[in-house]
Write an enzyme that holds these catalytic residues in place. Structure first.
Site, PDB file in Angstrom:
ATOM      1  N   ASN A   1      -4.183  53.418 -54.376  1.00 26.97           N
ATOM      2  CA  ASN A   1      -3.650  52.079 -54.140  1.00 26.97           C
ATOM      3  C   ASN A   1      -2.447  51.870 -55.051  1.00 26.97           C
ATOM      4  OD1 ASN A   1      -4.211  49.565 -52.596  1.00 26.97           O
ATOM      5  ND2 ASN A   1      -4.250  48.644 -54.632  1.00 26.97           N
TER       6      ASN A   1
ATOM      7  N   GLY B   1      -5.880  51.911 -50.133  1.00 24.84           N
ATOM      8  CA  GLY B   1      -5.125  50.730 -49.721  1.00 24.84           C
ATOM      9  C   GLY B   1      -5.868  49.422 -49.873  1.00 24.84           C
ATOM     10  N   SER B   2      -6.812  49.348 -50.794  1.00 22.68           N
ATOM     11  CA  SER B   2      -7.533  48.100 -51.036  1.00 22.68           C
ATOM     12  C   SER B   2      -7.511  47.786 -52.523  1.00 22.68           C
ATOM     13  CB  SER B   2      -8.979  48.191 -50.554  1.00 22.68           C
ATOM     14  OG  SER B   2      -9.702  47.021 -50.915  1.00 22.68           O
TER      15      SER B   2
ATOM     16  N   CYS C   1     -22.109  30.415 -25.964  1.00 25.12           N
ATOM     17  CA  CYS C   1     -22.974  31.268 -25.138  1.00 25.12           C
ATOM     18  C   CYS C   1     -22.968  32.736 -25.570  1.00 25.12           C
ATOM     19  CB  CYS C   1     -22.580  31.156 -23.663  1.00 25.12           C
ATOM     20  SG  CYS C   1     -21.016  31.966 -23.232  1.00 25.12           S
TER      21      CYS C   1
ATOM     22  N   HIS D   1     -14.906  43.517 -41.300  1.00 22.15           N
ATOM     23  CA  HIS D   1     -14.360  42.166 -41.131  1.00 22.15           C
ATOM     24  C   HIS D   1     -14.060  41.846 -39.671  1.00 22.15           C
ATOM     25  CE1 HIS D   1     -13.009  42.069 -45.623  1.00 22.15           C
ATOM     26  NE2 HIS D   1     -14.306  41.895 -45.456  1.00 22.15           N
TER      27      HIS D   1
ATOM     28  N   CYS E   1     -18.784  29.174 -20.024  1.00 19.92           N
ATOM     29  CA  CYS E   1     -19.488  27.919 -20.303  1.00 19.92           C
ATOM     30  C   CYS E   1     -18.574  26.805 -20.803  1.00 19.92           C
ATOM     31  CB  CYS E   1     -20.605  28.159 -21.320  1.00 19.92           C
ATOM     32  SG  CYS E   1     -20.011  28.450 -23.007  1.00 19.92           S
TER      33      CYS E   1
ATOM     34  N   ASN F   1      -9.877  46.163 -42.490  1.00 14.36           N
ATOM     35  CA  ASN F   1      -8.785  45.741 -41.614  1.00 14.36           C
ATOM     36  C   ASN F   1      -9.303  45.366 -40.231  1.00 14.36           C
ATOM     37  OD1 ASN F   1      -7.139  46.416 -43.754  1.00 14.36           O
ATOM     38  ND2 ASN F   1      -6.599  48.418 -42.931  1.00 14.36           N
TER      39      ASN F   1
END
Length: 278
Positions: free
Chosen positions: A249, A223-224, A136, A125, A186, A108
């Site tokens: 899950n 939860g995945s 830069c 992630h 930049c 997450n």
């Protein structure tokens, strides 16, 4: 849920606690742990369909797409940032404080594990909290970029009720006239510090996740659905070591056949109960 299902779940949870007791547990978490904080999952019941997710190739090469991304991302982030940790996040943090949990590897980008009090968190992630300059390398706080966006686009408003996606995005009604923020050092192109579709997880982050897993003696996936390859690779590492693997899950996952136990239930219910048992 019927009484028999409740009894079966309680028995399974008891067996899981017996399997994990005395072990150092690593967590691998996905979008499902944050649904009770108001952030929807990518998949499963109630998930929003994303027919055209932003890829890194599109982001870099298409200014109009990049403009749409920043409008939607800004509107969503304002609501996204208001989300609070839920009982699942808090239970994980409490188990870390108690010495049961060695750390969290999360897919997450919402920062809710850190806000819940977890200290050893690897955000494989990335995070919505930071924005990078691709020219830069300057790193910015997302709040500062939000101020820049609103100064450049004073007409932009945030609706009271925003339909969020898991990454904090919304679908803007229009991007006409929107000025994309640029690096104040930049003038280079900015990008949120998140892994886009088509990008690889940075090697240093994945190595850190592997290191955490090696120092642990059990793994809980919470939860995945394990659709993303980086998550599957980590679970495979645990499987090859022969350490206990628990999956919590609501939907089936790609690794259910490898698990010592699966709990088809919400993390906000299971993790606080597991915390009490451990």
């Amino acid at each position: 849920m019927s009484a028999s299902n409740t009894a079966e779940s309680s028995a399974t949870l008891g067996r899981v606690a017996d399997l994990l007791r005395g072990r150092r547990i690593a967590f691998l978490t996905g979008a499902g742990i944050s649904t009770d904080s108001g952030i929807p999952a990518y998949r499963g019941e109630g998930a929003r369909t994303r027919s055209d997710p932003m890829t890194i190739q599109t982001y870099l090469g298409d200014e109009a797409a990049r403009r749409r991304y920043w409008v939607g991302g800004h509107l969503g982030w304002r609501a996204f940032a208001q989300a609070a940790p839920n009982p699942g996040h808090l239970a994980v943090a409490a188990m870390e404080t108690a010495g049961t949990v060695s750390g969290v590897i999360t897919q997450n980008v919402d920062g809710l594990h850190l806000r819940a009090g977890s200290s050893h968190v690897i955000e494989v992630h990335g995070t919505m909290r930071r924005v990078l300059c691709l020219h830069c390398g300057q790193v910015f706080d997302r709040r500062d970029i939000a101020v820049q966006i609103e100064e450049l686009n004073p007409w932009i408003t945030v609706p009271e009720n925003v339909a969020l996606a898991p990454d904090g995005d919304v679908l803007p009604e229009s991007t006409d006239g929107f000025v994309i923020p640029a690096c104040t050092v930049c003038g280079g192109m900015l990008k949120p510090d998140v892994v886009f579709f088509g990008e690889y997880v940075p090697q240093d982050r994945f190595r850190a996740a592997e290191s955490l897993l090696r120092s642990s003696t059990a793994l809980i996936v919470a939860g995945s659905s394990l659709v993303v390859n980086s998550g599957v690779r980590l679970v495979d590492r645990a499987r090859r070591r022969g350490i206990p693997l628990i999956i919590v899950n609501r939907e089936p996952t790609r690794a259910d056949a490898w698990a010592d136990a699966t709990l088809a239930a919400g993390t906000s219910d299971v993790l606080p109960a597991l915390q009490e048992l451990l």
